[in-house]
Design a protein around this motif. Sequence first.
Motif, PDB file in Angstrom:
ATOM      1  N   PRO A 128      -8.497 -31.697  20.906  1.00 41.69           N
ATOM      2  CA  PRO A 128      -7.690 -31.417  22.099  1.00 41.69           C
ATOM      3  C   PRO A 128      -7.077 -30.022  22.020  1.00 41.69           C
ATOM      4  CG  PRO A 128      -6.466 -32.810  20.596  1.00 41.69           C
ATOM      5  CD  PRO A 128      -7.836 -32.645  19.995  1.00 41.69           C
ATOM      6  N   LYS A 129      -6.733 -29.481  23.152  1.00 43.27           N
ATOM      7  CA  LYS A 129      -6.107 -28.157  23.200  1.00 43.27           C
ATOM      8  C   LYS A 129      -4.839 -28.128  22.354  1.00 43.27           C
ATOM      9  CE  LYS A 129      -4.521 -24.583  26.357  1.00 43.27           C
ATOM     10  NZ  LYS A 129      -4.365 -24.142  27.739  1.00 43.27           N
ATOM     11  N   GLU A 130      -4.120 -29.240  22.344  1.00 39.02           N
ATOM     12  CA  GLU A 130      -2.842 -29.311  21.633  1.00 39.02           C
ATOM     13  C   GLU A 130      -2.986 -29.213  20.115  1.00 39.02           C
ATOM     14  OE1 GLU A 130      -2.530 -30.846  25.659  1.00 39.02           O
ATOM     15  OE2 GLU A 130      -3.942 -31.277  24.032  1.00 39.02           O
ATOM     16  N   ALA A 131      -4.212 -29.346  19.605  1.00 38.41           N
ATOM     17  CA  ALA A 131      -4.430 -29.236  18.159  1.00 38.41           C
ATOM     18  C   ALA A 131      -4.328 -27.795  17.671  1.00 38.41           C
ATOM     19  CB  ALA A 131      -5.796 -29.818  17.787  1.00 38.41           C
ATOM     20  N   PHE A 132      -4.452 -26.834  18.602  1.00 39.13           N
ATOM     21  CA  PHE A 132      -4.442 -25.413  18.244  1.00 39.13           C
ATOM     22  C   PHE A 132      -3.080 -24.784  18.521  1.00 39.13           C
ATOM     23  CE2 PHE A 132      -8.826 -26.514  19.320  1.00 39.13           C
ATOM     24  CZ  PHE A 132      -9.504 -26.022  18.216  1.00 39.13           C
ATOM     25  N   ASN A 133      -2.824 -23.682  17.828  1.00 41.37           N
ATOM     26  CA  ASN A 133      -1.632 -22.870  18.077  1.00 41.37           C
ATOM     27  C   ASN A 133      -0.330 -23.664  17.930  1.00 41.37           C
ATOM     28  OD1 ASN A 133      -3.113 -20.391  19.058  1.00 41.37           O
ATOM     29  ND2 ASN A 133      -3.852 -21.905  20.538  1.00 41.37           N
ATOM     30  N   ASN A 134      -0.349 -24.660  17.083  1.00 41.39           N
ATOM     31  CA  ASN A 134       0.811 -25.525  16.925  1.00 41.39           C
ATOM     32  C   ASN A 134       0.999 -25.866  15.444  1.00 41.39           C
ATOM     33  OD1 ASN A 134       2.792 -27.454  16.956  1.00 41.39           O
ATOM     34  ND2 ASN A 134       1.724 -28.879  18.306  1.00 41.39           N
ATOM     35  N   PRO A 135       1.979 -25.260  14.767  1.00 42.59           N
ATOM     36  CA  PRO A 135       2.192 -25.537  13.342  1.00 42.59           C
ATOM     37  C   PRO A 135       2.537 -26.998  13.050  1.00 42.59           C
ATOM     38  CG  PRO A 135       3.458 -23.615  14.050  1.00 42.59           C
ATOM     39  CD  PRO A 135       2.890 -24.240  15.277  1.00 42.59           C
ATOM     40  N   ASP A 146      -9.620 -18.786  18.297  1.00 44.91           N
ATOM     41  CA  ASP A 146     -10.342 -17.615  17.793  1.00 44.91           C
ATOM     42  C   ASP A 146     -10.223 -17.480  16.281  1.00 44.91           C
ATOM     43  OD1 ASP A 146     -11.632 -16.421  20.091  1.00 44.91           O
ATOM     44  OD2 ASP A 146      -9.635 -15.956  20.832  1.00 44.91           O
ATOM     45  N   ASP A 147      -9.117 -17.953  15.703  1.00 51.71           N
ATOM     46  CA  ASP A 147      -9.032 -18.001  14.239  1.00 51.71           C
ATOM     47  C   ASP A 147     -10.138 -18.898  13.694  1.00 51.71           C
ATOM     48  OD1 ASP A 147      -6.727 -16.406  14.164  1.00 51.71           O
ATOM     49  OD2 ASP A 147      -5.387 -18.150  14.238  1.00 51.71           O
ATOM     50  N   LEU A 148     -10.337 -20.038  14.341  1.00 47.40           N
ATOM     51  CA  LEU A 148     -11.365 -20.975  13.889  1.00 47.40           C
ATOM     52  C   LEU A 148     -12.751 -20.364  14.010  1.00 47.40           C
ATOM     53  CD1 LEU A 148     -11.974 -23.860  12.871  1.00 47.40           C
ATOM     54  CD2 LEU A 148     -12.086 -24.560  15.275  1.00 47.40           C
ATOM     55  N   MET A 149     -12.973 -19.583  15.063  1.00 45.92           N
ATOM     56  CA  MET A 149     -14.287 -18.987  15.311  1.00 45.92           C
ATOM     57  C   MET A 149     -14.427 -17.595  14.682  1.00 45.92           C
ATOM     58  SD  MET A 149     -15.625 -21.473  16.839  1.00 45.92           S
ATOM     59  CE  MET A 149     -17.227 -20.748  17.184  1.00 45.92           C
ATOM     60  N   LEU A 150     -13.519 -17.232  13.784  1.00 46.58           N
ATOM     61  CA  LEU A 150     -13.533 -15.892  13.200  1.00 46.58           C
ATOM     62  C   LEU A 150     -14.883 -15.496  12.592  1.00 46.58           C
ATOM     63  CD1 LEU A 150     -12.022 -13.276  12.568  1.00 46.58           C
ATOM     64  CD2 LEU A 150     -11.201 -14.369  10.461  1.00 46.58           C
ATOM     65  N   PRO A 151     -15.567 -16.356  11.838  1.00 48.93           N
ATOM     66  CA  PRO A 151     -16.877 -15.932  11.313  1.00 48.93           C
ATOM     67  C   PRO A 151     -17.856 -15.496  12.401  1.00 48.93           C
ATOM     68  CG  PRO A 151     -16.130 -17.889  10.174  1.00 48.93           C
ATOM     69  CD  PRO A 151     -15.178 -17.678  11.316  1.00 48.93           C
TER      70      PRO A 151
END
Length: 197
Positions: A128-135, A146-151
Amino acid sequence: MKKILIINGHQYYPFAEGKLNNALIEKASTWLEEADYEIKFTASEKEYDVEEEMEKFLWADVVLLQTPLNWMGVTWSFKKYMDDVLTAGIMGKMSQGDGRTAENPKQNYGLGGLLKGKYMISVTANAPKEAFNNPEEKFFNGISEDDLMLPMHLNFKWFGLEPLETFFAYDVMKNPEVENDFVRFEKHIKEELIQKA
């Protein structure tokens, strides 16, 4: 007339047949044709010719990668495609090795790219969108899409391509909102790709 290479990075599984990725490609193709783009296609899980694929990269002004998120990266068929095509391309056709020189072997690693143009990554993900950008969400610990897709971003940067904004369709298996994804995707393609590429 601008030229775009669309790569379908989907890998077939009985529980993930690729319908959404195919639908997104079909929709993007319609909008791009209306905007006077010439389009070439590749599907990484099908047979391809390495030399022909390198020529597609050289030909394209824009590369659009449409891929599912597969174990926090791309599918094995797209990884094989990269291993075949991009590895062949570093020998002088798509990049000048790793960018370093004998005179300066400690600098400019990864900056030997010979391609001119842009790229966009479009991802279908079960997260879900809520899984990202949330400590507070402990799995990703606050990282972005984009951190996840960095490679993948670094792979495109290696060859000299510049990024356009990434698109994510979220929660596509457990809690899909496909019609909303299509609306967001149309806006994204028209505003981020057609207007900015």
